[in-house]
Design an enzyme around this catalytic site. Structure first.
Site, PDB file in Angstrom:
ATOM      1  N   GLY A   1     -27.242  11.997   5.914  1.00 11.46           N
ATOM      2  CA  GLY A   1     -26.546  13.293   7.301  1.00 11.46           C
ATOM      3  C   GLY A   1     -24.460  13.745   6.769  1.00 11.46           C
ATOM      4  O   GLY A   1     -23.897  14.663   6.850  1.00 11.46           O
TER       5      GLY A   1
ATOM      6  N   ASN B   1     -21.892  11.659  17.014  1.00  8.35           N
ATOM      7  CA  ASN B   1     -21.583  13.281  16.642  1.00  8.35           C
ATOM      8  C   ASN B   1     -23.193  13.128  17.301  1.00  8.35           C
ATOM      9  O   ASN B   1     -23.938  12.529  18.173  1.00  8.35           O
ATOM     10  CB  ASN B   1     -21.746  13.292  15.203  1.00  8.35           C
ATOM     11  CG  ASN B   1     -23.527  12.439  14.989  1.00  8.35           C
ATOM     12  OD1 ASN B   1     -24.552  13.368  14.821  1.00  8.35           O
ATOM     13  ND2 ASN B   1     -23.806  11.464  14.156  1.00  8.35           N
TER      14      ASN B   1
ATOM     15  N   MET C   1     -24.929  16.438  16.123  1.00 10.74           N
ATOM     16  CA  MET C   1     -24.778  17.496  15.413  1.00 10.74           C
ATOM     17  C   MET C   1     -26.233  17.870  15.290  1.00 10.74           C
ATOM     18  O   MET C   1     -26.002  19.603  15.731  1.00 10.74           O
ATOM     19  CB  MET C   1     -24.618  16.958  13.201  1.00 10.74           C
ATOM     20  CG  MET C   1     -23.631  16.040  12.847  1.00 10.74           C
ATOM     21  SD  MET C   1     -22.220  16.971  13.516  1.00 10.74           S
ATOM     22  CE  MET C   1     -21.771  18.302  11.390  1.00 10.74           C
TER      23      MET C   1
ATOM     24  N   PHE D   1     -28.882  18.118  13.284  1.00  6.92           N
ATOM     25  CA  PHE D   1     -29.793  19.042  12.563  1.00  6.92           C
ATOM     26  C   PHE D   1     -29.445  20.130  11.674  1.00  6.92           C
ATOM     27  O   PHE D   1     -29.926  21.152  11.713  1.00  6.92           O
ATOM     28  CB  PHE D   1     -30.696  19.030  12.238  1.00  6.92           C
ATOM     29  CG  PHE D   1     -32.067  17.229  11.948  1.00  6.92           C
ATOM     30  CD1 PHE D   1     -31.465  16.717  11.663  1.00  6.92           C
ATOM     31  CD2 PHE D   1     -32.737  17.004  12.692  1.00  6.92           C
ATOM     32  CE1 PHE D   1     -32.097  15.045  11.840  1.00  6.92           C
ATOM     33  CE2 PHE D   1     -33.414  16.433  12.554  1.00  6.92           C
ATOM     34  CZ  PHE D   1     -33.298  15.188  12.743  1.00  6.92           C
TER      35      PHE D   1
ATOM     36  N   SER E   1     -32.827  10.625  14.978  1.00  3.92           N
ATOM     37  CA  SER E   1     -32.018  10.901  15.082  1.00  3.92           C
ATOM     38  C   SER E   1     -31.948  10.982  16.861  1.00  3.92           C
ATOM     39  O   SER E   1     -32.875  12.476  16.874  1.00  3.92           O
ATOM     40  CB  SER E   1     -31.828  12.371  14.371  1.00  3.92           C
ATOM     41  OG  SER E   1     -31.284  11.815  12.808  1.00  3.92           O
TER      42      SER E   1
ATOM     43  N   ASN F   1     -30.124  13.584  18.621  1.00  2.00           N
ATOM     44  CA  ASN F   1     -30.060  14.735  18.638  1.00  2.00           C
ATOM     45  C   ASN F   1     -30.790  16.114  18.963  1.00  2.00           C
ATOM     46  O   ASN F   1     -30.384  16.998  19.142  1.00  2.00           O
ATOM     47  CB  ASN F   1     -28.529  15.691  18.258  1.00  2.00           C
ATOM     48  CG  ASN F   1     -27.878  14.041  18.538  1.00  2.00           C
ATOM     49  OD1 ASN F   1     -27.017  13.685  19.189  1.00  2.00           O
ATOM     50  ND2 ASN F   1     -27.046  13.713  17.199  1.00  2.00           N
ATOM     51  N   THR F   2     -31.730  16.435  18.577  1.00  2.00           N
ATOM     52  CA  THR F   2     -32.673  16.448  18.539  1.00  2.00           C
ATOM     53  C   THR F   2     -34.384  16.378  19.776  1.00  2.00           C
ATOM     54  O   THR F   2     -35.255  15.807  19.217  1.00  2.00           O
ATOM     55  CB  THR F   2     -33.979  16.556  17.342  1.00  2.00           C
ATOM     56  OG1 THR F   2     -32.833  17.396  16.117  1.00  2.00           O
ATOM     57  CG2 THR F   2     -34.513  17.671  16.877  1.00  2.00           C
TER      58      THR F   2
ATOM     59  N   LYS G   1     -37.259   5.574   8.834  1.00  2.00           N
ATOM     60  CA  LYS G   1     -35.601   5.160   9.306  1.00  2.00           C
ATOM     61  C   LYS G   1     -36.186   5.126  11.097  1.00  2.00           C
ATOM     62  O   LYS G   1     -35.934   6.527  11.644  1.00  2.00           O
ATOM     63  CB  LYS G   1     -34.709   6.209   9.340  1.00  2.00           C
ATOM     64  CG  LYS G   1     -33.451   5.964   9.699  1.00  2.00           C
ATOM     65  CD  LYS G   1     -32.381   7.122   9.006  1.00  2.00           C
ATOM     66  CE  LYS G   1     -31.153   6.489   9.532  1.00  2.00           C
ATOM     67  NZ  LYS G   1     -29.888   7.898   8.623  1.00  2.00           N
TER      68      LYS G   1
ATOM     69  N   ASN H   1     -29.918   4.100  12.805  1.00  2.00           N
ATOM     70  CA  ASN H   1     -29.622   5.221  12.701  1.00  2.00           C
ATOM     71  C   ASN H   1     -28.021   5.302  13.962  1.00  2.00           C
ATOM     72  O   ASN H   1     -28.176   4.043  14.789  1.00  2.00           O
ATOM     73  CB  ASN H   1     -30.836   6.818  13.208  1.00  2.00           C
ATOM     74  CG  ASN H   1     -30.270   7.729  13.050  1.00  2.00           C
ATOM     75  OD1 ASN H   1     -29.084   7.856  13.573  1.00  2.00           O
ATOM     76  ND2 ASN H   1     -31.281   8.367  12.483  1.00  2.00           N
ATOM     77  N   THR H   2     -28.200   6.672  14.335  1.00  5.00           N
ATOM     78  CA  THR H   2     -26.926   6.071  15.166  1.00  5.00           C
ATOM     79  C   THR H   2     -27.728   5.927  16.293  1.00  5.00           C
ATOM     80  O   THR H   2     -28.979   5.227  16.707  1.00  5.00           O
ATOM     81  CB  THR H   2     -25.785   7.137  15.241  1.00  5.00           C
ATOM     82  OG1 THR H   2     -27.310   8.346  15.700  1.00  5.00           O
ATOM     83  CG2 THR H   2     -25.312   7.945  14.688  1.00  5.00           C
TER      84      THR H   2
HETATM   85  C1  LIG Z   1     -22.062  13.285  11.397  1.00  7.63           C
HETATM   86  C2  LIG Z   1     -22.990  12.089  11.246  1.00  7.63           C
HETATM   87  C3  LIG Z   1     -24.335  13.082  10.509  1.00  7.63           C
HETATM   88  C4  LIG Z   1     -25.535  12.218  10.551  1.00  7.63           C
HETATM   89  N1  LIG Z   1     -26.242  12.871  10.596  1.00  7.63           N
HETATM   90  C5  LIG Z   1     -27.715  12.044   9.836  1.00  7.63           C
HETATM   91  C6  LIG Z   1     -28.807  13.273   9.607  1.00  7.63           C
HETATM   92  O1  LIG Z   1     -29.065  14.104   9.136  1.00  7.63           O
HETATM   93  N2  LIG Z   1     -29.676  12.403   8.976  1.00  7.63           N
HETATM   94  C7  LIG Z   1     -31.002  10.614   8.861  1.00  7.63           C
HETATM   95  O2  LIG Z   1     -31.129  10.237   9.215  1.00  7.63           O
HETATM   96  N3  LIG Z   1     -29.043  10.015   9.854  1.00  7.63           N
HETATM   97  C8  LIG Z   1     -27.804  10.663   9.827  1.00  7.63           C
HETATM   98  N4  LIG Z   1     -26.630  10.242  10.403  1.00  7.63           N
HETATM   99  C9  LIG Z   1     -27.099   8.601  10.839  1.00  7.63           C
HETATM  100  C10 LIG Z   1     -25.918   7.953   9.900  1.00  7.63           C
HETATM  101  O3  LIG Z   1     -27.084   8.264   8.305  1.00  7.63           O
HETATM  102  C11 LIG Z   1     -26.694   6.567   9.522  1.00  7.63           C
HETATM  103  O4  LIG Z   1     -27.698   6.142   9.676  1.00  7.63           O
HETATM  104  C12 LIG Z   1     -25.424   6.214  11.156  1.00  7.63           C
HETATM  105  O5  LIG Z   1     -24.379   6.983  10.736  1.00  7.63           O
HETATM  106  C13 LIG Z   1     -24.479   4.625  11.306  1.00  7.63           C
HETATM  107  O6  LIG Z   1     -24.522   3.867   9.712  1.00  7.63           O
HETATM  108  P1  LIG Z   1     -23.154   4.384   9.399  1.00  7.63           P
HETATM  109  O7  LIG Z   1     -22.975   3.115  11.178  1.00  7.63           O
HETATM  110  O8  LIG Z   1     -22.596   3.555   9.053  1.00  7.63           O
HETATM  111  O9  LIG Z   1     -22.752   6.208  10.373  1.00  7.63           O
HETATM  112  C14 LIG Z   1     -25.961  10.279  10.701  1.00  7.63           C
HETATM  113  C15 LIG Z   1     -24.456  10.046  11.631  1.00  7.63           C
HETATM  114  C16 LIG Z   1     -23.721  11.017  11.300  1.00  7.63           C
HETATM  115  C17 LIG Z   1     -22.351   9.746  11.614  1.00  7.63           C
END
Ligand SMILES: Cc1cc2nc3c(=O)[nH]c(=O)nc-3n(C[C@H](O)[C@H](O)[C@H](O)COP(=O)(O)O)c2cc1C
Length: 357
Positions: free
Chosen positions: A77, A125, A127, A129, A193, A195-196, A235, A264-265
């Protein structure tokens, strides 16, 4: 060894970066790394390595048949279109996961869609994708087809286009895998994710078994042609309850998946202080720490003997890196911690790991 001066320099720049909208600051950071990556004779990469990375052979880790120079990875991401994979490797990450890449380019959700929660060391976020598509990612990765600086391992995170119905999602994951697999060392099926619309439904046992089996079959097909086996990881979301986690593990066993990334988030909103906490989307960073660690421990206990688990979620610095490895993760990944701590993130965490040996 990471230079304390370079690490402190980010502390000086951060207030200015944080005065910009989050996505603009993110774009600027990526552009700076891309520029350094493009300097002739590898000078920029050598400089980044010198300023930020910690290199020590004792940090090397074997997981899913691959050798990582250290266990500290960049989560998906942050570099969605593979703009600066070599620069992230040069600043000391042992794995760089680019994406999520969708097969066709798509804009993602309307802006603003990324928010800082500074009082909580967090981000939200939505976003959705945004992706330049598989062809753009391929063009960006091509110069690094022989490897990344420091032996870092490149992963591709696969997703589906928003317009593709969930029932036809496998087609999208396979299309991106086909377009990029020869340039990557592992691939991730991202079904988590938030958001999809509909994506997380792919975590149900039947859906995930079908999807993962299709991608694994594709991997096996190209394996004989390429003479190289690409581990496939899944994931998952932190919002799954225990039966949900058991479903993912069951599907991963059935489909012959090589490992899991947790997590993930989250859509959950624990008590937060920042004004942006009401924004819709996935929450990441410090407030995710406890839940992501709980999920990691559960997965390691129930499946860790057969399925290596990569930890992500609330890994904000060296102590979290060490704690997650101690909890049984084979590798860790960070996103939000990199935003708050800066480009010294991996080098500092690796230096701390060396020091405790
Ligand atoms: C702005 C943003 C965009 C992200 N985009 C993706 C993504 O495209 N694909 C994905 O698998 N995870 C995405 N993530 C999730 C991160 O890879 C990660 O799993 C999640 O943020 C938890 O880790 P952290 O607390 O270190 O951020 C995104 C996270 C953030 C904050």
């Amino acid at each position: 060894m990471a230079s304390p001066f370079a690490v402190a320099a980010y502390g000086a720049v951060r207030p200015w970066l944080f005065s910009l909208p989050a996505e603009d600051a993110h774009r600027l950071g990526l552009q700076a790394l891309r520029l350094a990556q493009r300097l002739p004779l590898g000078l920029g990469l050598a400089m980044l390595d010198r300023l930020f990375a910690t290199r020590d052979p004792s940090l090397a880790v074997e997981a899913f048949g691959l050798r990582f120079p250290n266990p500290v990875g960049l989560a998906a991401g942050l570099d969605k279109d593979a703009d600066a994979p070599a620069a992230f490797a040069a600043i000391g990450f042992g794995m760089v996961e680019v994406g999520t890449v969708t097969p066709r380019a798509q804009p993602g959700n309307a802006k603003p869609r990324m928010f800082r929660l500074p009082e909580d060391d967090a981000l939200v976020n939505r976003m959705g994708f945004p992706s330049g598509g598989a062809t753009l990612a391929r063009n960006h990765l091509w110069p690094w087809r022989h490897g990344l600086p420091g032996g870092a391992v490149l992963g591709i995170n696969l997703g589906k286009n928003a317009a593709t119905p969930v029932e036809e999602a496998a087609r999208d994951y396979v299309a991106t895998f086909d377009a990029l697999h020869d340039l990557a060392r592992y691939a991730v099926i991202n079904v988590s994710s938030p958001n999809t619309p509909g994506l997380r439904a792919l975590q149900s046992r039947d859906n995930l078994t079908r999807l993962a089996s299709t991608v694994v079959a594709r991997r096996d097909l190209v394996r004989s042609r390429m003479g190289r086996r690409i581990p496939i990881l899944v994931k998952l979301a932190p919002d799954l309850d225990e039966p949900g986690l058991a479903d993912v593990v069951g599907a991963a066993f059935d489909a012959g998946i090589d490992g899991l990334i947790a997590t993930n988030t989250t859509l959950a909103r624990p008590a937060l202080r920042s004004t942006n906490s009401h924004e819709t989307g996935g929450l990441s960073g410090a407030p995710l720490r406890d839940r992501a660690t709980q999920v990691l421990r559960w997965l390691v206990r129930e499946a860790g003997a057969r399925l290596p688990v990569v930890a992500a979620g609330g890994i904000m610095g060296p102590d979290d890196v060490a704690a997650r490895l101690d909890a049984g993760a084979v590798l860790v990944q960070a996103y939000t911690g990199v935003v708050y701590r800066g480009p010294g993130f991996a080098g500092e965490a690796c230096a701390a790991l060396v020091a405790r040996r």
